[in-house]
Design a protein around this motif. Structure first.
Motif, short mmCIF file in Angstrom:
data_model
loop_
_atom_site.label_atom_id
_atom_site.label_comp_id
_atom_site.label_asym_id
_atom_site.label_seq_id
_atom_site.Cartn_x
_atom_site.Cartn_y
_atom_site.Cartn_z
N ILE A 165 0.88 -1.17 0.00
CA ILE A 165 0.00 0.00 0.00
C ILE A 165 0.92 1.22 0.00
O ILE A 165 1.67 1.45 0.94
CB ILE A 165 -0.91 0.01 1.23
N VAL A 166 0.88 1.96 -1.09
CA VAL A 166 1.86 3.03 -1.28
C VAL A 166 1.47 4.25 -0.44
O VAL A 166 0.36 4.77 -0.54
CB VAL A 166 1.97 3.40 -2.78
N GLU A 167 2.42 4.68 0.40
CA GLU A 167 2.19 5.86 1.23
C GLU A 167 2.31 7.15 0.43
O GLU A 167 1.78 8.18 0.81
CB GLU A 167 3.23 5.91 2.34
N GLY A 168 3.08 7.05 -0.63
CA GLY A 168 3.27 8.23 -1.46
C GLY A 168 4.42 7.98 -2.42
O GLY A 168 5.15 6.99 -2.29
N ILE A 169 4.53 8.84 -3.40
CA ILE A 169 5.65 8.77 -4.33
C ILE A 169 6.70 9.73 -3.80
O ILE A 169 6.42 10.90 -3.53
CB ILE A 169 5.21 9.11 -5.77
N ARG A 292 -7.44 7.92 3.49
CA ARG A 292 -8.69 7.15 3.46
C ARG A 292 -8.60 6.04 2.41
O ARG A 292 -9.04 4.91 2.64
CB ARG A 292 -9.87 8.08 3.15
N ILE A 293 -8.01 6.36 1.26
CA ILE A 293 -7.91 5.34 0.21
C ILE A 293 -6.96 4.22 0.64
O ILE A 293 -7.21 3.04 0.39
CB ILE A 293 -7.48 5.96 -1.13
N ARG A 294 -5.87 4.59 1.35
CA ARG A 294 -4.96 3.56 1.87
C ARG A 294 -5.74 2.56 2.73
O ARG A 294 -5.52 1.35 2.63
CB ARG A 294 -3.88 4.19 2.75
N SER A 295 -6.67 3.09 3.56
CA SER A 295 -7.46 2.20 4.43
C SER A 295 -8.37 1.29 3.61
O SER A 295 -8.54 0.11 3.93
CB SER A 295 -8.35 3.02 5.38
N LEU A 296 -8.97 1.85 2.56
CA LEU A 296 -9.86 1.05 1.72
C LEU A 296 -9.08 -0.05 1.00
O LEU A 296 -9.58 -1.17 0.83
CB LEU A 296 -10.59 1.95 0.70
N ALA A 298 -6.34 -1.44 2.22
CA ALA A 298 -6.03 -2.41 3.28
C ALA A 298 -7.25 -3.30 3.57
O ALA A 298 -7.11 -4.52 3.71
CB ALA A 298 -5.60 -1.66 4.55
N ASP A 299 -8.43 -2.69 3.63
CA ASP A 299 -9.66 -3.46 3.88
C ASP A 299 -9.89 -4.48 2.75
O ASP A 299 -10.23 -5.64 3.00
CB ASP A 299 -10.88 -2.53 3.95
N SER A 300 -9.68 -4.04 1.51
CA SER A 300 -9.89 -4.92 0.36
C SER A 300 -8.95 -6.11 0.42
O SER A 300 -9.35 -7.27 0.19
CB SER A 300 -9.65 -4.16 -0.95
N ALA A 301 -7.68 -5.85 0.75
CA ALA A 301 -6.69 -6.93 0.82
C ALA A 301 -7.06 -7.90 1.94
O ALA A 301 -6.99 -9.12 1.78
CB ALA A 301 -5.30 -6.34 1.05
N LYS A 302 -7.50 -7.34 3.06
CA LYS A 302 -7.85 -8.16 4.23
C LYS A 302 -9.00 -9.12 3.88
O LYS A 302 -8.96 -10.31 4.21
CB LYS A 302 -8.27 -7.24 5.37
N LYS A 365 -15.31 0.21 -3.13
CA LYS A 365 -15.35 0.85 -1.81
C LYS A 365 -15.29 2.37 -1.95
O LYS A 365 -15.98 3.10 -1.24
CB LYS A 365 -14.19 0.37 -0.94
N VAL A 366 -14.42 2.86 -2.85
CA VAL A 366 -14.32 4.31 -3.07
C VAL A 366 -15.68 4.82 -3.56
O VAL A 366 -16.16 5.89 -3.15
CB VAL A 366 -13.20 4.65 -4.08
N ASP A 367 -16.32 4.03 -4.42
CA ASP A 367 -17.62 4.43 -4.98
C ASP A 367 -18.65 4.64 -3.87
O ASP A 367 -19.51 5.52 -3.96
CB ASP A 367 -18.11 3.35 -5.95
N LYS A 368 -18.56 3.82 -2.82
CA LYS A 368 -19.55 3.91 -1.73
C LYS A 368 -19.12 4.89 -0.64
O LYS A 368 -19.94 5.32 0.16
CB LYS A 368 -19.76 2.53 -1.11
N ALA A 369 -17.83 5.21 -0.58
CA ALA A 369 -17.32 6.08 0.50
C ALA A 369 -17.66 7.53 0.21
O ALA A 369 -17.93 7.92 -0.92
CB ALA A 369 -15.81 5.91 0.60
N GLU A 370 -17.68 8.32 1.25
CA GLU A 370 -17.83 9.77 1.09
C GLU A 370 -16.43 10.35 0.93
O GLU A 370 -15.75 10.60 1.91
CB GLU A 370 -18.51 10.36 2.34
N MET A 371 -15.95 10.52 -0.28
CA MET A 371 -14.58 11.02 -0.47
C MET A 371 -14.55 12.54 -0.33
O MET A 371 -15.41 13.26 -0.73
CB MET A 371 -14.05 10.61 -1.84
#
Lengths: 371, 371
Positions: A165-169, A292-296, A298-302, A365-371
């Motif tokens: 999960i990339v923290e940043g470039i 928030r996307i990093r968490s999504l 992580a959730d997907s991988a889990k 998940k992004v589609d359902k989240a409040e971004m």
């Protein structure tokens, strides 16, 4: 040819394909709610010369596979979706920088490896270099950007982890360092009378390594290029020019490391009777991904039973340009042996499938989240 | 032009001038005893490109001045005298190596800076490359060889000494050292996963300096040339090629230093995960001067109230080739700032006069000595 093939795959995945003025290929899919901005995801299909078959392609074909899967299963999303294949990532992130507005008129006249200017290349692949403003997007135009990519390093494979999960470039700072001593006859100048710029350079290269490795973290520092003048076996080098590159997610850390290196250089200069001059050549500022996307991700991988690791991307990606416009996430899969930009570049099919499945779930998940 | 001028000066000094098959200019003067071999003395008048006005010229014109002085004062010597201006010293001691037989047929086809081959150059300056054997001399053909030269280093000036008595011309060993690591992405390869050939090269360059300066003596060791591959700021160098040169009067000492450096390289290689490969490129064996002639130079200087210092010549000279044929002596005078092979090269008129007077007296002493 490759672009035609990709557009065919997009159409087969029920995407409406267009080429923007910068030459990027975009496959559109409608959302249930037309007033929402699209979720953008993709990568690039161009390659460095003598490169491999995974860098960029995994993320591009993976993104189309996500669209295909949604189409086959008749899954609708609230947001429109847009699958993107950026053009000329390896030649300077040209496609993504056209979209975020960083591409300059001056760059359009640079001649690329193909022999064409960037401007002519854009025309050649179906873009319109006279109308680049139409390709430009502003903050809010996308709901998010997601990119699947091979790691290009060897961390995931070595640690047997499925998903990065990339923290940043990372930010990249590059200086040219000129060391001036005094050139003299290697036979007639005693050891204690020398102002040997290459000996000072040797101390400097070691100092760079010492400073960089003395601080915990995943930052890197490299001296990759060196020239000694006049460069003859029987002449003491009077001048050396070398490159210094430092990368980290944190621009402050880059600055701190640079200051330490600069200060060591001054000490070496005093002790060796030479001078050091640092000239900043290029600065890419770090591009953090969205928490928030990093968490999504992580959730997907889990949910898929996959192991994950938070990590920086040491290499540059189109995601860094998208991160300036919209919340961005990036998913890495293992590169065998950490080899990249080489025909030996390889990622296992199961790792690619894992990455695409994580991408699919994250899009939903992004589609359902409040971004 | 320069050669014509020199020949005019020789004739004015009552010398009988000829050009040998190798293109060397020789001015002959008869001796009282015709069966004795001649005493040879001189230097060269060619220069490196962008060189100065003293390297070679001081010794060549000084030798003619000695002949002029003998002629003006009607001094006869037992031995015949021969004043020599060797051709192409800077391009590889061509003239003196033709005389001692080391010049090879193969070298004659090498193209020199002038654009001509050595062979054509010899023809151009009045020699006969088809008859080089006639220029060759054997041990016993000369009574002795003497050469006056600028020091080219800064030892005499710094220590305020008038005359350097050369102990010998140092041996020069040159190796090319290839360091092989592993080239990789400077952004994605963590510091502890690198096999950086340039970092190992930096340690090696310091080791060379440490080994060379850890042993007392006037030997020198130099890394003058370096190339890193691929040589980009954003790529960890996978390969480095650099030169290693060691000079000393004692070939055994060169070998000892080399073995120490080689062993340090192996340790660096093991610690850094790289390999070192040493390839011998060139070896010039040391050429000691004659002990008796050194004493005669010292006596001459003493009579003139001049201070002297025994020292090696770190640079190569025609004297090293003559030393393989005949007892040889070499006289140094100070080079201001130790600068040579540069338009800034300079020696004071009084130092040159001192050197020529020492040469004159040494010629006369050699003439009377039982060599």
């Amino acid at each position: 040819m490759g672009r035609e093939y990709v557009m065919e795959l997009m159409r087969a995945a029920k995407l409406t394909v267009s080429i923007d003025a910068a030459g990027n290929i975009i496959g559109h899919r409608l959302g249930l709610k037309k007033n929402l901005p699209p979720i953008l995801f993709g990568s690039h299909t161009d390659s460095v010369p003598e490169g491999g078959n995974y860098d960029g392609d995994v993320g591009s074909l993976g993104a189309i596979e996500v669209a295909q899967t949604l189409a086959e299963n008749n899954i609708d999303t609230n947001h429109p979706l847009a699958v993107i294949v950026f053009q000329n990532e390896e030649g300077g992130l040209i496609g993504s920088r056209a979209i975020n507005g960083e591409l300059t008129e001056k760059e359009l006249d640079l001649v690329s490896r193909s022999g064409k200017t960037i401007r002519d290349g854009i025309k050649f692949i179906g873009g319109d270099p006279t109308n680049l403003a139409s390709a430009r997007r502003k903050p809010g135009d996308f709901a998010a950007y997601l990119e699947l990519h091979i790691e290009q390093g060897g961390v995931l494979e070595r640690e047997k982890i499925n998903i990065g999960i990339v923290e940043g470039i990372v930010g990249i700072n590059w200086w040219d360092v000129t060391i001036e001593g005094f050139s003299n006859h290697a036979g007639t100048t005693p050891m204690d009378q020398r102002h040997d710029a290459l000996l000072a350079a040797a101390k400097f290269i070691q100092a760079v390594n010492r400073v960089v490795t003395s601080v915990p973290g995943r930052h890197v520092g490299t001296v990759g290029r060196i020239q000694a003048f006049p460069g003859a076996p029987n002449v003491i080098p009077g001048k050396v020019i070398l490159s210094l590159e430092i990368r980290d997610l944190d621009a402050t850390k880059i600055e701190t490391l640079y200051q330490k290196i600069h200060s060591e250089a001054e000490q070496i200069g005093k002790a060796s009777g030479v001078t050091f001059d640092f000239k900043e050549i290029n600065v890419n500022i770090p591009a953090p991904t969205d928490q928030r996307i990093r968490s999504l991700i992580a959730d997907s991988a889990k949910e898929l039973g996959l192991t994950t690791k938070l990590m920086p991307s040491g290499a540059g990606h189109d995601a860094q340009d998208m991160a300036r416009l919209t919340p961005t996430g990036m998913i890495f899969i293992p590169s065998i042996g950490g080899i990249s930009h080489s025909p030996k570049e390889y990622s296992r099919a199961e790792d690619i499938a894992n990455g695409v499945n994580v991408l699919l779930r994250t899009v939903l998940k992004v589609d359902k989240a409040e971004m």
